[in-house]
Design an enzyme around this catalytic site. Structure first.
Site, PDB file in Angstrom:
ATOM      1  CE  LYS A 113      -4.107  -1.911   2.238  1.00 29.80           C
ATOM      2  NZ  LYS A 113      -5.034  -1.815   3.367  1.00 29.80           N
ATOM      3  CE  LYS A 200      -6.032  -8.800  -1.509  1.00 32.52           C
ATOM      4  NZ  LYS A 200      -6.014  -8.161  -0.199  1.00 32.52           N
ATOM      5  CE  LYS A 203     -13.370  -4.283   1.511  1.00 33.15           C
ATOM      6  NZ  LYS A 203     -12.486  -3.980   2.631  1.00 33.15           N
TER       7      LYS A 203
HETATM    8  P1  TYM Z   1     -10.406  -6.227   4.510  1.00 30.21           P
HETATM    9  O1  TYM Z   1     -11.554  -5.313   4.611  1.00 30.21           O
HETATM   10  O2  TYM Z   1      -9.327  -5.902   3.549  1.00 30.21           O
HETATM   11  O3  TYM Z   1     -10.874  -7.717   4.185  1.00 30.21           O
HETATM   12  C1  TYM Z   1     -11.894  -8.307   4.958  1.00 30.21           C
HETATM   13  C2  TYM Z   1     -11.761  -9.813   4.958  1.00 30.21           C
HETATM   14  O4  TYM Z   1     -11.877 -10.324   3.626  1.00 30.21           O
HETATM   15  C3  TYM Z   1     -10.765 -11.136   3.322  1.00 30.21           C
HETATM   16  N1  TYM Z   1     -10.442 -10.974   1.899  1.00 30.21           N
HETATM   17  C4  TYM Z   1     -10.400 -11.978   1.023  1.00 30.21           C
HETATM   18  N2  TYM Z   1     -10.596 -13.298   1.155  1.00 30.21           N
HETATM   19  C5  TYM Z   1     -10.479 -14.051   0.039  1.00 30.21           C
HETATM   20  N3  TYM Z   1     -10.162 -13.565  -1.179  1.00 30.21           N
HETATM   21  C6  TYM Z   1      -9.963 -12.246  -1.351  1.00 30.21           C
HETATM   22  N4  TYM Z   1      -9.677 -11.764  -2.546  1.00 30.21           N
HETATM   23  C7  TYM Z   1     -10.069 -11.381  -0.221  1.00 30.21           C
HETATM   24  N5  TYM Z   1      -9.945 -10.050  -0.041  1.00 30.21           N
HETATM   25  C8  TYM Z   1     -10.169  -9.820   1.266  1.00 30.21           C
HETATM   26  C9  TYM Z   1      -9.651 -10.628   4.218  1.00 30.21           C
HETATM   27  O5  TYM Z   1      -8.658 -11.602   4.425  1.00 30.21           O
HETATM   28  C10 TYM Z   1     -10.406 -10.308   5.475  1.00 30.21           C
HETATM   29  O6  TYM Z   1     -10.595 -11.466   6.268  1.00 30.21           O
HETATM   30  N6  TYM Z   1      -7.157  -6.128   8.219  1.00 30.21           N
HETATM   31  C11 TYM Z   1      -8.456  -6.681   7.909  1.00 30.21           C
HETATM   32  C12 TYM Z   1      -9.555  -6.057   8.719  1.00 30.21           C
HETATM   33  C13 TYM Z   1      -9.402  -6.237  10.193  1.00 30.21           C
HETATM   34  C14 TYM Z   1      -9.525  -7.438  10.910  1.00 30.21           C
HETATM   35  C15 TYM Z   1      -9.347  -7.101  12.281  1.00 30.21           C
HETATM   36  C16 TYM Z   1      -9.762  -8.759  10.521  1.00 30.21           C
HETATM   37  C17 TYM Z   1      -9.164  -5.246  11.097  1.00 30.21           C
HETATM   38  N7  TYM Z   1      -9.150  -5.774  12.351  1.00 30.21           N
HETATM   39  C18 TYM Z   1      -9.393  -8.078  13.271  1.00 30.21           C
HETATM   40  C19 TYM Z   1      -9.794  -9.721  11.546  1.00 30.21           C
HETATM   41  C20 TYM Z   1      -9.607  -9.380  12.879  1.00 30.21           C
HETATM   42  C21 TYM Z   1      -8.677  -6.538   6.402  1.00 30.21           C
HETATM   43  O7  TYM Z   1      -7.800  -6.619   5.629  1.00 30.21           O
HETATM   44  O8  TYM Z   1      -9.883  -6.308   6.002  1.00 30.21           O
END
Ligand code: TYM
Length: 337
Positions: A113, A200, A203
C-alpha cells in the site's frame, strides 16, 4: 463453561466483494452458533489511506447491513463499530509502545500500500496491524477467521501477545493476553481478480471489472463474468499453475453453488468457456439474490440497524474494557481514581 470466542472484521472501504464474502464473512456465519462471536466494522482502519469523509458513515452502515444480509444473526453474535468502542484505540497505543518498529516495516500489505502512496504514507498505515492486534486481543479471541492475505497480521498479533506482553509483563507464569489462532479455510481463502488470475480480488483495484461486488446487479455480474480473463484451453480445472483463471473461476463456482470441488470438477472438466461463463454468472446471481434482497430490506430501516449496532457496541465495550484494564494493570498504570 464459557464458549470459545471468535472475532473478525472488514473495512468499510469501497464496496465489499465476493472475496470478502467467500474468504471471511461466510465462515463467520457458520461459526456464530458454536462460538461467542464478535464482528466489527473496522472504520478506524478505513482512514489509514486517504478517505472521503462524506462516505465513511454510510459505508459503515452498509458494511454492517451486509454482515446481517449474509447471515450474521444479532441473536447469536455481537456486531459493532470499531470507532465506537474506545478500548480499541487505547489498547493500540499501549501495544504501539512495546512493538518494535522493524516488525512493522516487514508487513507485506504495508509495503504494497505504501508504494501506491508515495510521500503520503501515514503513520496510521504503518500502525494498521497493531490496531488489528488490539481488535483481536481485546476479546481474548480463540479464533480469527480471515482470508489468506491476513496471515502475516495474525502472526504479528500472536507475537505481540506472546513476546511483548505475556513474557515481559506476565507474573507467576500467568498470561495476560490470550494468544489467538488464525482460521483460514483453504477454499475461498484467496479469491483472485477477474482480470488477472494471479492477483488478489481487491476493493482497492481501480478497475471495477476485476471484482464482483456483493451488491452488483444481475446484469453487471453477467457482464463482468463475460469479460473475465480466460485462456485458450477447453475444460475447467483446479490447481494447474499455468491456468490461474480456470482455477479461480471454478473455485468461485464450487463455493457459490455449495456443491464442493469434486462435483464442480465433474460438472465442468469438459466444458468450454462459452458454456461455463453463463453457468458461473447465473450461479453467482442466484447466490447473491437472497443477500441483496435482505440487504435492501434492512436498509429501509436505519433506526433498527443502528439499534442492532448499539447493542453490539455495548457488549463489545463491556468485554473489551476488562482486557484493557488487565493490560494497564500489568503495565503498571495507576488504578482508576
Ligand atoms: P479487509 O476489509 O481488507 O478484508 C476483509 C476480509 O476479507 C478477506 N479478503 C479476502 N478473502 C479471500 N479472497 C480475497 N480476494 C479477499 N480479499 C479480502 C480478508 O482476508 C479479510 O478477512 N485487516 C483486515 C480487517 C481487520 C480485521 C481485524 C480482521 C481489522 N481488524 C481483526 C480480523 C480481525 C482486512 O484486511 O480487512
Amino acid at each position: 463453561m464459557n464458549r470459545k470466542r471468535v472475532l473478525s472484521g472488514v473495512q468499510p472501504t469501497g464496496s465489499l466483494h465476493i472475496g470478502n464474502w467467500l474468504g471471511a464473512i461466510k465462515n463467520w456465519v457458520s461459526l456464530q452458533n458454536e462460538y461467542e462471536t464478535f464482528v466489527c466494522v473496522v472504520d478506524l482502519h478505513a482512514i489509514t489511506v486517504p478517505h472521503n469523509p462524506k462516505e465513511l458513515a454510510e459505508n459503515t452502515l452498509k458494511t454492517a447491513a451486509i454482515y446481517l444480509a449474509c447471515g450474521m444473526d444479532p441473536k447469536s453474535c455481537s456486531i459493532f463499530i470499531q470507532s465506537q468502542v474506545t478500548s480499541h484505540a487505547e489498547l493500540c497505543w499501549l501495544l504501539n509502545c512495546v512493538t518494535p518498529l522493524n516488525w512493522m516495516e516487514r508487513m507485506i500489505q504495508f509495503k504494497e500500500k505504501a508504494i501506491k502512496q508515495g510521500d503520503n504514507v501515514s503513520i496510521g498505515l504503518l500502525d494498521y496491524p497493531v490496531l488489528m492486534a488490539a481488535d483481536i486481543l481485546l476479546y481474548e479471541s480463540d479464533l480469527v477467521p480471515v482470508g489468506e492475505d491476513q496471515k502475516q497480521h495474525l502472526e504479528l498479533a500472536r507475537n505481540i501477545a506472546q513476546q511483548r506482553i505475556n513474557s515481559k509483563f506476565g507474573t507467576n507464569g500467568k498470561d495476560i493476553l490470550k494468544v489467538p489462532e488464525a482460521l483460514i479455510i483453504r477454499e475461498g481463502a484467496k479469491i483472485m481478480s477477474l482480470i488477472d488470475g494471479t492477483k488478489k480480488m481487491s476493493k482497492s483495484d481501480p478497475n471495477d471489472t476485476s471484482r464482483i461486488g456483493i451488491l452488483d446487479s444481475p446484469d453487471l455480474v453477467m457482464k463482468k463474468i463475460k469479460k473475465a480473463k480466460t485462456d485458450s484451453q477447453i475444460g475447467l480445472e483446479f490447481g494447474n499453475k499455468d491456468r490461474p483463471e480456470a482455477n479461480n473461476l471454478l473455485t468461485i463456482y464450487s463455493l457459490v453453488t455449495n456443491i464442493g470441488t469434486d462435483r464442480a470438477l465433474e460438472e465442468c472438466s469438459d466444458m468450454g468457456w462459452g458454456k461455463f461463463k453463463p453457468l458461473l454468472g447465473e450461479a453467482i446471481i442466484n447466490a447473491l439474490e437472497p443477500i441483496q434482497n435482505k440487504y435492501y430490506e434492512l436498509r429501509k430501516d436505519n433506526i433498527a440497524l443502528k439499534n442492532i449496532l448499539k447493542q453490539g457496541n455495548i457488549k463489545a465495550q463491556e468485554v473489551s474494557e476488562l482486557t484493557l484494564a488487565k493490560v494497564k494493570k500489568a503495565l503498571g498504570f495507576i488504578e482508576n481514581i
